[in-house]
Design a protein around this motif. Structure first.
Motif, PDB file in Angstrom:
ATOM      1  N   PHE A 294       3.978   3.053 -11.764  1.00  0.00           N
ATOM      2  CA  PHE A 294       3.294   2.823 -10.489  1.00  0.00           C
ATOM      3  C   PHE A 294       3.470   1.358 -10.078  1.00  0.00           C
ATOM      4  O   PHE A 294       3.760   1.052  -8.919  1.00  0.00           O
ATOM      5  CB  PHE A 294       1.804   3.175 -10.633  1.00  0.00           C
ATOM      6  N   LEU A 295       3.330   0.460 -11.047  1.00  0.00           N
ATOM      7  CA  LEU A 295       3.481  -0.968 -10.738  1.00  0.00           C
ATOM      8  C   LEU A 295       4.931  -1.304 -10.368  1.00  0.00           C
ATOM      9  O   LEU A 295       5.174  -2.156  -9.511  1.00  0.00           O
ATOM     10  CB  LEU A 295       3.012  -1.818 -11.922  1.00  0.00           C
ATOM     11  N   ASP A 296       5.874  -0.615 -11.011  1.00  0.00           N
ATOM     12  CA  ASP A 296       7.283  -0.810 -10.630  1.00  0.00           C
ATOM     13  C   ASP A 296       7.459  -0.479  -9.155  1.00  0.00           C
ATOM     14  O   ASP A 296       8.107  -1.213  -8.415  1.00  0.00           O
ATOM     15  CB  ASP A 296       8.203   0.112 -11.442  1.00  0.00           C
ATOM     16  N   LEU A 297       6.894   0.643  -8.746  1.00  0.00           N
ATOM     17  CA  LEU A 297       7.030   1.057  -7.349  1.00  0.00           C
ATOM     18  C   LEU A 297       6.268   0.097  -6.438  1.00  0.00           C
ATOM     19  O   LEU A 297       6.708  -0.209  -5.336  1.00  0.00           O
ATOM     20  CB  LEU A 297       6.505   2.486  -7.156  1.00  0.00           C
ATOM     21  N   TYR A 298       5.144  -0.382  -6.933  1.00  0.00           N
ATOM     22  CA  TYR A 298       4.314  -1.323  -6.164  1.00  0.00           C
ATOM     23  C   TYR A 298       5.109  -2.603  -5.903  1.00  0.00           C
ATOM     24  O   TYR A 298       5.195  -3.087  -4.775  1.00  0.00           O
ATOM     25  CB  TYR A 298       3.051  -1.627  -6.964  1.00  0.00           C
ATOM     26  N   GLU A 299       5.725  -3.093  -6.952  1.00  0.00           N
ATOM     27  CA  GLU A 299       6.492  -4.339  -6.821  1.00  0.00           C
ATOM     28  C   GLU A 299       7.708  -4.135  -5.932  1.00  0.00           C
ATOM     29  O   GLU A 299       8.176  -5.069  -5.275  1.00  0.00           O
ATOM     30  CB  GLU A 299       6.900  -4.858  -8.204  1.00  0.00           C
ATOM     31  N   ALA A 300       8.204  -2.922  -5.904  1.00  0.00           N
ATOM     32  CA  ALA A 300       9.374  -2.644  -5.065  1.00  0.00           C
ATOM     33  C   ALA A 300       8.974  -2.352  -3.619  1.00  0.00           C
ATOM     34  O   ALA A 300       9.817  -2.029  -2.789  1.00  0.00           O
ATOM     35  CB  ALA A 300      10.156  -1.462  -5.639  1.00  0.00           C
ATOM     36  N   GLY A 301       7.699  -2.447  -3.335  1.00  0.00           N
ATOM     37  CA  GLY A 301       7.247  -2.229  -1.959  1.00  0.00           C
ATOM     38  C   GLY A 301       7.123  -0.768  -1.569  1.00  0.00           C
ATOM     39  O   GLY A 301       7.040  -0.440  -0.391  1.00  0.00           O
ATOM     40  N   LEU A 302       7.108   0.104  -2.542  1.00  0.00           N
ATOM     41  CA  LEU A 302       7.007   1.535  -2.223  1.00  0.00           C
ATOM     42  C   LEU A 302       5.568   2.030  -2.295  1.00  0.00           C
ATOM     43  O   LEU A 302       5.310   3.222  -2.138  1.00  0.00           O
ATOM     44  CB  LEU A 302       7.904   2.343  -3.172  1.00  0.00           C
ATOM     45  N   VAL A 303       4.639   1.113  -2.577  1.00  0.00           N
ATOM     46  CA  VAL A 303       3.213   1.467  -2.616  1.00  0.00           C
ATOM     47  C   VAL A 303       2.495   0.524  -1.653  1.00  0.00           C
ATOM     48  O   VAL A 303       2.795  -0.665  -1.625  1.00  0.00           O
ATOM     49  CB  VAL A 303       2.643   1.257  -4.041  1.00  0.00           C
ATOM     50  N   TYR A 304       1.602   1.061  -0.851  1.00  0.00           N
ATOM     51  CA  TYR A 304       0.828   0.184   0.018  1.00  0.00           C
ATOM     52  C   TYR A 304      -0.571   0.752   0.190  1.00  0.00           C
ATOM     53  O   TYR A 304      -0.862   1.876  -0.232  1.00  0.00           O
ATOM     54  CB  TYR A 304       1.519  -0.007   1.370  1.00  0.00           C
ATOM     55  N   ARG A 305      -1.404  -0.063   0.809  1.00  0.00           N
ATOM     56  CA  ARG A 305      -2.799   0.309   0.958  1.00  0.00           C
ATOM     57  C   ARG A 305      -3.114   0.352   2.442  1.00  0.00           C
ATOM     58  O   ARG A 305      -2.705  -0.526   3.199  1.00  0.00           O
ATOM     59  CB  ARG A 305      -3.621  -0.800   0.302  1.00  0.00           C
ATOM     60  N   LYS A 306      -3.812   1.385   2.869  1.00  0.00           N
ATOM     61  CA  LYS A 306      -4.241   1.402   4.266  1.00  0.00           C
ATOM     62  C   LYS A 306      -5.499   2.239   4.429  1.00  0.00           C
ATOM     63  O   LYS A 306      -5.839   3.053   3.565  1.00  0.00           O
ATOM     64  CB  LYS A 306      -3.120   1.926   5.172  1.00  0.00           C
ATOM     65  N   GLN A 307      -6.140   2.034   5.564  1.00  0.00           N
ATOM     66  CA  GLN A 307      -7.314   2.825   5.911  1.00  0.00           C
ATOM     67  C   GLN A 307      -6.857   4.227   6.262  1.00  0.00           C
ATOM     68  O   GLN A 307      -5.893   4.391   6.988  1.00  0.00           O
ATOM     69  CB  GLN A 307      -7.965   2.209   7.153  1.00  0.00           C
ATOM     70  N   SER A 308      -7.567   5.175   5.743  1.00  0.00           N
ATOM     71  CA  SER A 308      -7.169   6.527   6.074  1.00  0.00           C
ATOM     72  C   SER A 308      -8.388   7.430   6.133  1.00  0.00           C
ATOM     73  O   SER A 308      -9.370   7.222   5.421  1.00  0.00           O
ATOM     74  CB  SER A 308      -6.180   7.031   5.022  1.00  0.00           C
ATOM     75  N   GLU A 309      -8.295   8.410   6.989  1.00  0.00           N
ATOM     76  CA  GLU A 309      -9.424   9.292   7.194  1.00  0.00           C
ATOM     77  C   GLU A 309      -9.446  10.369   6.101  1.00  0.00           C
ATOM     78  O   GLU A 309      -8.414  10.934   5.764  1.00  0.00           O
ATOM     79  CB  GLU A 309      -9.305   9.962   8.554  1.00  0.00           C
ATOM     80  N   VAL A 310     -10.626  10.626   5.584  1.00  0.00           N
ATOM     81  CA  VAL A 310     -10.756  11.649   4.541  1.00  0.00           C
ATOM     82  C   VAL A 310     -11.939  12.552   4.863  1.00  0.00           C
ATOM     83  O   VAL A 310     -12.786  12.217   5.684  1.00  0.00           O
ATOM     84  CB  VAL A 310     -10.997  11.009   3.156  1.00  0.00           C
ATOM     85  N   ASN A 311     -11.980  13.684   4.193  1.00  0.00           N
ATOM     86  CA  ASN A 311     -13.160  14.550   4.261  1.00  0.00           C
ATOM     87  C   ASN A 311     -14.156  14.022   3.231  1.00  0.00           C
ATOM     88  O   ASN A 311     -13.864  13.988   2.040  1.00  0.00           O
ATOM     89  CB  ASN A 311     -12.792  15.997   3.894  1.00  0.00           C
ATOM     90  N   TRP A 312     -15.318  13.622   3.702  1.00  0.00           N
ATOM     91  CA  TRP A 312     -16.289  13.000   2.800  1.00  0.00           C
ATOM     92  C   TRP A 312     -17.516  13.888   2.675  1.00  0.00           C
ATOM     93  O   TRP A 312     -18.113  14.290   3.672  1.00  0.00           O
ATOM     94  CB  TRP A 312     -16.667  11.620   3.352  1.00  0.00           C
ATOM     95  N   ASP A 313     -17.838  14.190   1.430  1.00  0.00           N
ATOM     96  CA  ASP A 313     -19.045  14.969   1.165  1.00  0.00           C
ATOM     97  C   ASP A 313     -20.185  13.986   0.911  1.00  0.00           C
ATOM     98  O   ASP A 313     -20.189  13.283  -0.101  1.00  0.00           O
ATOM     99  CB  ASP A 313     -18.827  15.869  -0.063  1.00  0.00           C
TER     100      ASP A 313
END
Length: 837
Positions: A140-159
């Motif tokens: 996962f960190l390999d992909l993160y360092e390669a820029g293939l992982v990112y963080r964003k706001q996203s809508e979810v179904n929340w109970d």
RNA sequence: GCCCCCGUGGCGGAAUUGGUAGACGCGCUCGACUCAAAAUCGAGUUCCGCAAGGAGUGCCGGUUCGACUCCGGCCGGGGGCACCA
């Protein structure tokens, strides 16, 4: 020699021997060609039922066959061990998810071993152990360092009661499946994998997967959903919140002169900006947010819009303003979240235009005469040429599209582009029982990767499920860490990874499992891709797409030079069984139904499932009939890609066959096959045996196990009926070899009884003698006007003339011809003669 | 709504490129063995018909010497996607 095969005693004996000798260990020595056979690894839900058995037996037959054909076979087994059911069990029964999972694994492993699978158990692992998920964190960190992982706001179904995110399937009628509370849509910061970066490759790659079912390739193609079109800019008549305009996406730029409105998604930035000064619009935007995201709700939802009062300018005519609507059917996360409406040629736009009294202008007509034909209740989406479209008039749709894109690109207000249905893969889950995401949140540095030498980030054991929500989030100390960069106070990411991540690379770990790395690329590449992957169609899209993505991502970052993980894919059918319900609608097991007082309803025949209580456990079957009868039944009758109905008579039939096979082999062994000196009359038996070798081999290769089973039945009957002879003895020996992948215990027992050295698992697969596959005599069908009237026997390769003469000599043909000369005679050598009267 | 797949005996299902429809199994019927049953073995089993013969692969039509197979249109069942612009 025992008159009966006794699996109760024999099964365990051979299983023990295979295990002791390491018979099914993949050697990887490089001396033999390799074959990697894999069944989708199970989730340890509790106990296996015969549905699982069918799946694994199919792979097992192939693995055993390949081994006998001289391959170094890798056929491993492991556990997809993270997941929600363990947490549910923890909440319901106060068991630790780990304890629950590991105990299920124990049970299920023991169950699988009863079936006598040719598995390399030395490579077994469970994804819930740090030994596995620690390496996953590194990847996962390999992909993160390669820029293939990112963080964003996203809508979810929340109970709001369980304080957790729900998958769409867990939202039932807008309420949480467990709490029953109305589900809210909430925005959370989540981690995403850039699978959309690979959309084109994943789509193109499907073309090379010629050993995949077309159906699955098609499903993936639709899921990726490539749409070619154009993106262009609408200028606003008056700027909104400093924005002079916005972009729309369309697949039909040719219909641009049919535009009568523009619409944007309720959560489009322009919509939000406009809503600030407009309470009615704000109310409309809020209303759109209500309601779930399930298919059923969307289907019934009314198409609604709100006229913002703002106007946009038509890109090809500065004097042409169009009204700007906010519409509930425009999706922010597809295309640009904005459209232009062309009511004449899009049904949804037409319904919308009629509702809000917008103009409907035809711009495509099937013929020039129909250029001003009004549009009725149905939008016209058929072929034709452009009309009422100024410089586009007379062009076809394709030419019109090209023309508009060319003009837009030249004038700088738009460009040809592609939109995808595929979205980035959100992998954050607010749960305990999953792989911890190896990220630390520092107030000063933001999200920071955990240092490699601190991996694995291990799940804490001391957790409680008494209060709702994510136990990791509530844990008193686990999340508290120092920032790896500045050393200041920081907090661990408390979300865990989607379990689909675990199953996206397990097949690589099976191929190579060093202690200090996820895999050794050289060793893994020797085994990969998986030659034959077997599993249920329910994984046709998500799991198979994610695994393909993960493999390509590893390739892109230079970790593994494999493009596609699974060369061959086979999606097998389910095992089904009758269901029963009592008068209160409670599901009953078949045994309960039999002894139940009160009315019992016999329900549909359905896929075996715990909830419907119609599963059949393998143990009592194996106890009564042995593993081989069960294996044989799982392969018989139904084509493997279709469902198989479990039945008592079916397993009994298999038991009969197993005993029949044993009798045949035991009698032969009792006589001593090698010393038999009787006459070897040519009864055609050798030909039958060799035809069977060819047929069984071809059918196993094609995974047509039901046909291979039929071939073996036929050969068994032929051998039983054949007079004693060396041919028969050889035939029986061949039969045992051919049947051994399906009924391995019996085959080993018979092999030993026949005085053969070593295990049949190591024996060679018989080769068909091509000379014996050629027929000397063939049966020729004789037809009159295409109707079968007679058959005749002729030498193989007989001339057309000879066949015609023989056919015309047939009395039956003569009777129908009544002395008249045939008009024409069609001869297909070695097959038929058709006399046309 | 869009896309895809499948319709063959009482049942599960076979049938290379169009070339003997129903292989093989289940079930059923009759028979042998048995005091009896189980097990096993033998014969039969698409439908109508005593038979000769006729009909027959969801329905209608087409192409062909010949269609379960190819083409067109219906009917039925299953699956996938679904405000996708």
């Amino acid at each position: 020699m025992a008159a009966r095969f006794n699996p109760l005693e024999a099964d365990a004996r051979w299983q023990k021997l295979w295990e002791e000798q390491g018979t099914f260990h993949a050697s990887g020595d490089g001396e033999r060609p390799r074959a990697y056979i894999l069944e989708m690894f199970p989730y340890p839900s509790g106990r296996i039922h015969v549905g699982h058995v069918r799946n694994y037996v199919m792979g097992d037959v192939l693995a055993r066959y390949k081994r006998m054909k001289g391959f170094d076979v890798l056929h491993p087994m492991g556990w997809d061990a993270f997941g929600m059911p363990a947490e549910n069990a923890a909440m319901e029964n106060k068991v630790h998810p780990g304890a629950w999972t590991r105990s299920n694994i124990e049970t299920m492993r023991a169950q699988l071993k009863l079936i006598g699978l040719a598995i390399d158990w030395s490579r077994e692992f469970a994804t819930c152990e740090p030994d596995y998920y620690g390496h996953e964190q590194a990847l996962f960190l390999d992909l993160y360092e390669a820029g293939l992982v990112y963080r964003k706001q996203s809508e979810v179904n929340w109970d709001p009661v369980d304080m957790t995110v729900l998958a769409n399937e867990q939202v039932i009628d807008g309420r949480g499946w467990r709490s029953g509370a109305p589900v809210e849509r909430r925005k959370l910061n989540q981690w995403f994998l850039r699978i959309t970066d690979f959309a084109d490759e994943l789509l193109d790659g499907l073309g090379e997967l010629d050993q995949w079912p077309d159906k699955v390739r098609l499903m993936q193609e639709n899921w990726i959903g490539k749409s070619q079109g154009m993106r262009f800019r609408f200028d606003l008549a008056e700027p909104v919140a400093g924005e002079a305009g916005f972009e729309v996406f369309t697949t039909r730029p040719d219909t641009i002169f049919g535009a009568s409105f523009a619409a944007i998604a309720p959560d489009h930035p322009i919509a939000l900006a406009l809503a600030e000064g407009n309470p009615a619009l704000a109310a409309f935007v809020a209303e759109c947010k209500l309601g779930g995201t399930t298919a059923a709700e969307l289907e019934t939802a009314e198409k609604k819009g709100f006229d913002t009062g703002a106007r946009v300018i038509h890109p090809l005519d500065p004097d042409w303003p169009l009204p700007l609507y906010v519409a509930n059917f425009v999706l922010m996360d597809y295309g640009t979240g904005a459209i232009f409406g062309c009511p004449a040629h899009d049904q949804r736009d037409l319904d919308f235009a009629r509702k809000y009294g917008l103009p409907v202008t035809r711009v495509v007509a099937p013929s020039p005469e129909e250029a001003d034909e009004p549009i009725g209740d149905e939008a016209y989406s058929g072929p034709g040429r452009l009309v009422n479209s100024r410089f586009l008039d007379g062009l076809t749709a394709e030419d019109g599209i090209r023309e508009v894109i060319a003009r837009a690109e030249a004038e700088g207000w738009g460009e040809g582009t592609t939109a995808w249905r595929l979205r980035d893969w959100g992998v954050s889950r607010q749960r305990y029982w999953g792989t911890p995401i190896p990220i630390v949140h520092c107030e000063a540095c933001g999200p920071v990767a955990v240092r490699r030498d601190r991996l694995p980030v291990v799940l804490p054991e001391d957790i409680d499920f008494e209060t709702p929500g994510n136990p990791l989030d509530r844990h008193p100390s686990w999340a508290k860490v120092d920032c790896p960069e500045c050393g200041g106070p920081a907090r661990r990411e408390t979300d865990t990874l989607d379990t689909f991540v675990d199953s996206s690379w397990y097949f690589i770990r099976f191929a190579s499992q060093p202690g200090d790395a996820p895999f050794d690329p050289v060793e893994a590449q020797r085994w990969l891709p998986v030659d034959q992957y077997i599993g249920g169609v329910e994984h046709a899209i998500l799991h198979l797409l994610y695994a393909r993505f993960w493999t390509r991502a590893l390739q892109r970052i230079g970790r593994l030079d494999v493009e596609e993980p699974f060369r061959g894919l086979f999606t097998q059918g389910m095992v089904t069984h009758v269901t029963f319900q009592d008068s209160d609608g409670r599901w009953l097991t078949p045994e309960e139904a039999e002894g139940h007082d009160g009315p019992v309803t016999r329900g549909r025949i359905e896929k075996m499932s715990k909830s419907k209580r119609n599963t059949v456990a393998p143990e009592p079957i194996v106890d009564q009939y042995g593993a081989d009868s069960l294996r044989w039944f799982m392969l018989s009758d139904s084509p493997p890609e279709r469902d198989l109905e479990w039945s008592e008579s079916g397993i009994q039939g298999s038991w009969r066959f197993v005993q029949r096979l044993w009798r045949l082999a035991a009698e032969e062994a009792g006589r001593g096959s090698s010393t038999w000196l009787g006459d070897d009359e040519d009864t055609g038996l050798d030909r039958k045996v060799h035809r069977a070798i060819a047929a069984v081999s071809a059918n196993i290769e094609a995974l047509a196990f039901n046909k291979a089973v039929a071939n073996l039945y036929e050969l068994t009957s032929a051998l039983e009926k054949a007079p004693l002879s060396p041919s028969r003895s050889r035939g029986v020996e061949t039969l045992i070899r051919l049947a051994s992948p399906m009924v391995p215990h019996l085959a080993e027992e018979a092999w030993a009884a026949m005085g053969q050295d070593g295990l049949i698992a190591h024996a060679e697969w018989p080769a068909a003698d091509p000379a014996l596959l050629v027929e000397e005599e063939v049966t020729i069908a004789v037809q009159v006007n295409g109707k079968l009237r007679d058959t005749l026997t002729a030498a193989k390769g007989a001339s057309r003339e000879a066949l015609e003469e023989m056919a015309l000599a047939s009395e039956k043909v003569a009777r129908i011809l009544e002395g008249k000369a045939p008009r024409k005679v069609i001869v297909v050598p070695d097959r038929l003669v058709n006399v046309v009267a």
